[in-house]
Design a protein around this motif. Structure first.
Motif, PDB file in Angstrom:
ATOM      1  N   GLY A   4     -16.529 -18.016  14.821  1.00  0.00           N
ATOM      2  CA  GLY A   4     -16.931 -18.437  13.486  1.00  0.00           C
ATOM      3  C   GLY A   4     -16.500 -17.362  12.480  1.00  0.00           C
ATOM      4  O   GLY A   4     -16.567 -16.181  12.789  1.00  0.00           O
ATOM      5  N   ARG A   5     -16.032 -17.781  11.311  1.00  0.00           N
ATOM      6  CA  ARG A   5     -15.625 -16.767  10.341  1.00  0.00           C
ATOM      7  C   ARG A   5     -16.313 -16.976   9.004  1.00  0.00           C
ATOM      8  O   ARG A   5     -16.653 -18.086   8.615  1.00  0.00           O
ATOM      9  CB  ARG A   5     -14.118 -16.709  10.171  1.00  0.00           C
ATOM     10  N   GLY A   6     -16.504 -15.827   8.337  1.00  0.00           N
ATOM     11  CA  GLY A   6     -17.124 -15.856   7.029  1.00  0.00           C
ATOM     12  C   GLY A   6     -16.112 -15.466   5.967  1.00  0.00           C
ATOM     13  O   GLY A   6     -14.911 -15.384   6.231  1.00  0.00           O
ATOM     14  N   ARG A   7     -16.615 -15.213   4.796  1.00  0.00           N
ATOM     15  CA  ARG A   7     -15.759 -14.828   3.671  1.00  0.00           C
ATOM     16  C   ARG A   7     -15.069 -13.495   3.946  1.00  0.00           C
ATOM     17  O   ARG A   7     -15.592 -12.657   4.657  1.00  0.00           O
ATOM     18  CB  ARG A   7     -16.672 -14.680   2.446  1.00  0.00           C
ATOM     19  N   GLY A  12     -24.271 -19.744   4.504  1.00  0.00           N
ATOM     20  CA  GLY A  12     -23.076 -19.298   3.786  1.00  0.00           C
ATOM     21  C   GLY A  12     -22.061 -20.428   3.697  1.00  0.00           C
ATOM     22  O   GLY A  12     -22.089 -21.367   4.506  1.00  0.00           O
ATOM     23  N   ILE A  13     -21.191 -20.321   2.710  1.00  0.00           N
ATOM     24  CA  ILE A  13     -20.202 -21.370   2.470  1.00  0.00           C
ATOM     25  C   ILE A  13     -18.811 -20.756   2.422  1.00  0.00           C
ATOM     26  O   ILE A  13     -18.630 -19.679   1.850  1.00  0.00           O
ATOM     27  CB  ILE A  13     -20.537 -22.084   1.142  1.00  0.00           C
ATOM     28  N   ILE A  25     -19.666 -24.950   6.187  1.00  0.00           N
ATOM     29  CA  ILE A  25     -21.061 -24.629   5.858  1.00  0.00           C
ATOM     30  C   ILE A  25     -21.745 -24.115   7.122  1.00  0.00           C
ATOM     31  O   ILE A  25     -21.663 -24.750   8.178  1.00  0.00           O
ATOM     32  CB  ILE A  25     -21.809 -25.885   5.349  1.00  0.00           C
ATOM     33  N   GLY A  26     -22.377 -22.974   7.023  1.00  0.00           N
ATOM     34  CA  GLY A  26     -23.108 -22.444   8.167  1.00  0.00           C
ATOM     35  C   GLY A  26     -24.554 -22.193   7.756  1.00  0.00           C
ATOM     36  O   GLY A  26     -24.808 -21.478   6.796  1.00  0.00           O
ATOM     37  N   LYS A  78     -30.425 -13.788   3.687  1.00  0.00           N
ATOM     38  CA  LYS A  78     -29.410 -14.846   3.790  1.00  0.00           C
ATOM     39  C   LYS A  78     -29.717 -15.808   4.932  1.00  0.00           C
ATOM     40  O   LYS A  78     -29.984 -15.391   6.052  1.00  0.00           O
ATOM     41  CB  LYS A  78     -28.046 -14.198   4.015  1.00  0.00           C
ATOM     42  N   SER A 136     -13.820 -22.248  15.882  1.00  0.00           N
ATOM     43  CA  SER A 136     -14.369 -22.363  14.528  1.00  0.00           C
ATOM     44  C   SER A 136     -14.233 -23.819  14.083  1.00  0.00           C
ATOM     45  O   SER A 136     -13.167 -24.425  14.261  1.00  0.00           O
ATOM     46  CB  SER A 136     -13.582 -21.448  13.577  1.00  0.00           C
ATOM     47  N   THR A 137     -15.286 -24.374  13.513  1.00  0.00           N
ATOM     48  CA  THR A 137     -15.204 -25.759  13.038  1.00  0.00           C
ATOM     49  C   THR A 137     -14.198 -25.857  11.894  1.00  0.00           C
ATOM     50  O   THR A 137     -13.591 -26.892  11.680  1.00  0.00           O
ATOM     51  CB  THR A 137     -16.572 -26.298  12.570  1.00  0.00           C
ATOM     52  N   ASN A 138     -13.989 -24.754  11.140  1.00  0.00           N
ATOM     53  CA  ASN A 138     -12.986 -24.795  10.078  1.00  0.00           C
ATOM     54  C   ASN A 138     -11.586 -24.978  10.677  1.00  0.00           C
ATOM     55  O   ASN A 138     -10.786 -25.764  10.166  1.00  0.00           O
ATOM     56  CB  ASN A 138     -13.017 -23.506   9.238  1.00  0.00           C
ATOM     57  N   TRP A 185     -18.557 -14.494  11.665  1.00  0.00           N
ATOM     58  CA  TRP A 185     -19.788 -15.234  11.346  1.00  0.00           C
ATOM     59  C   TRP A 185     -20.505 -15.547  12.652  1.00  0.00           C
ATOM     60  O   TRP A 185     -19.998 -16.294  13.489  1.00  0.00           O
ATOM     61  CB  TRP A 185     -19.446 -16.522  10.582  1.00  0.00           C
ATOM     62  N   GLN A 231     -20.227 -21.706  17.827  1.00  0.00           N
ATOM     63  CA  GLN A 231     -18.852 -21.286  17.535  1.00  0.00           C
ATOM     64  C   GLN A 231     -18.609 -19.927  18.194  1.00  0.00           C
ATOM     65  O   GLN A 231     -19.463 -19.041  18.123  1.00  0.00           O
ATOM     66  CB  GLN A 231     -18.634 -21.124  16.037  1.00  0.00           C
ATOM     67  N   MET A 253     -20.793 -26.548  10.370  1.00  0.00           N
ATOM     68  CA  MET A 253     -19.997 -27.764  10.141  1.00  0.00           C
ATOM     69  C   MET A 253     -18.933 -27.561   9.067  1.00  0.00           C
ATOM     70  O   MET A 253     -19.066 -26.693   8.204  1.00  0.00           O
ATOM     71  CB  MET A 253     -20.889 -28.947   9.782  1.00  0.00           C
ATOM     72  N   ASN A 278     -21.526 -17.159  -2.632  1.00  0.00           N
ATOM     73  CA  ASN A 278     -21.614 -18.268  -1.670  1.00  0.00           C
ATOM     74  C   ASN A 278     -22.782 -18.159  -0.695  1.00  0.00           C
ATOM     75  O   ASN A 278     -22.707 -18.699   0.395  1.00  0.00           O
ATOM     76  CB  ASN A 278     -20.307 -18.352  -0.875  1.00  0.00           C
TER      77      ASN A 278
END
Ligand code: BTN
Length: 331
Positions: A128-131, A198-199, A217-218, A195, A101-103, A136, A125, A145, A187
């Protein structure tokens, strides 16, 4: 978990050679001139050209002359930085090919003390993860990113950062003909009701990381074959525009918008950002149902407050503020 061998292929290409070829806008350049300026032997130049071709660059060679006819849509940090002109966001960028994950990577870089505004990108990713801990989906073709931010003074900024990032992304997507991006609280960025971006703003309480925010940000730019479960609710930007999208250009537009809005946040100029958010969200005056900590709230949206969050006049009569972080919205 961060491994420089995982850097995006475009990070390893010969940037000065590419800059020279791009600098003449597809015109022929004498191979001798390239070799001399870049201090490369004839064979070395040949190898560098082959490497660029291997990455998908269309390079023609004829009569000891060379020209660039096509460039692939790769995440190429130098190209994103070109003419970026930002004060804080994107002063340094790094692009990975495949990363969890970039986060997470941005948190690692933040712990190492990188400057504010540092951007981590990835072609793909794997985690990748979302809220709210959701997965994600982040295959190749998207823009994934994360940005390291340390707003000063470090007040309660997560709501404002999500608000500003939503405006930055929606405004950038709206620059493409046919892409009338709108914002859905808290978001999501939508095109035609589906959609597309997402943020995810994260904070941590560990010592040394307090006051740091990672803004993820994806954007689903051009991901082919969305999985079945996403097809009805998600879309890609490319599907709505006639023109092919270069992710480096979209990244640059988003980072530029974000820089402008972030500087406004630092100056305490929140109201104008909220106004832009409201004008792109068309949520004011709408009825909404929100679930927070297992309780359901119904009411009409009256405003967006930079710190408190979404202001809703509940059916019970009073106005209550909702931050976006831990809520589910029932549509
Ligand atoms: C959401 O809508 O739930 C937020 C999605 C945020 C996805 C981005 S992609 C880049 C960054 N890295 C992650 O793992 N997540 C964010």
């Amino acid at each position: 978990m961060r491994n420089d061998q995982d850097l995006a292929p475009a990070s390893k290409l010969n940037a000065p050679l590419l800059a020279m070829l791009k600098g003449v806008d597809g015109e022929w350049v004498a191979a001798g001139e390239l070799a001399q300026t870049l201090r490369l032997g004839e064979q070395q130049l040949e190898r560098e050209i082959e490497q660029l071709r291997g990455l998908g660059f269309g390079i023609e060679k004829e009569d000891a002359r060379v020209r660039l006819v096509d460039a692939p849509d790769l995440l190429y940090p130098d190209e994103i930085r070109e003419g970026l002109g930002t004060r804080i966001i994107g002063r340094k960028l790094i692009a990975y090919d495949r990363i969890g994950s970039t986060n997470d990577a941005a948190w690692d870089y933040a712990a190492d003390g990188v400057d504010e505004g540092f951007v981590v990108l990835a072609e793909e990713q794997t985690r990748g993860r979302g809220r709210m801990g959701r997965k994600w989906y982040s295959p190749r073709g998207g823009l994934w990113m994360s940005i390291v931010l340390r707003p000063d003074p470090p007040a309660e900024r997560a709501t404002m950062l999500t608000t500003a990032a939503s405006v930055a992304v929606a405004r950038a997507i709206r620059g493409y003909p046919g892409c009338n991006a709108t914002i859905r609280w808290p978001n999501d960025i939508l095109i035609d009701g589906k959609k597309t971006a997402g943020i995810l703003v994260e904070t941590r309480s560990e010592k040394g990381l307090r006051g740091t925010f990672i803004l993820g940000i994806g954007v689903d730019v051009n991901c082919r074959d969305l999985p079945e479960e996403l097809r009805a609710i998600a879309t890609t930007v490319a599907r709505h525009t006639e023109k092919p999208i270069r992710r480096t250009e979209l990244a640059r537009l988003i980072l530029r918008n974000l820089d402008e809005l972030y500087l406004r946040i630092l100056r305490g100029e929140h109201a104008s950002i909220c106004e832009q958010w409201l004008s792109m969200s068309s949520i004011r005056g709408r009825r909404i149902t929100i679930i927070q900590n297992g309780r359901t709230y119904r009411g009409e949206v009256v405003d967006m407050d930079p710190v408190a969050g979404l202001m809703v006049r509940l059916d019970r009569g009073f106005v209550r503020a909702f931050k976006g972080e831990h809520v589910t919205v029932v549509r």
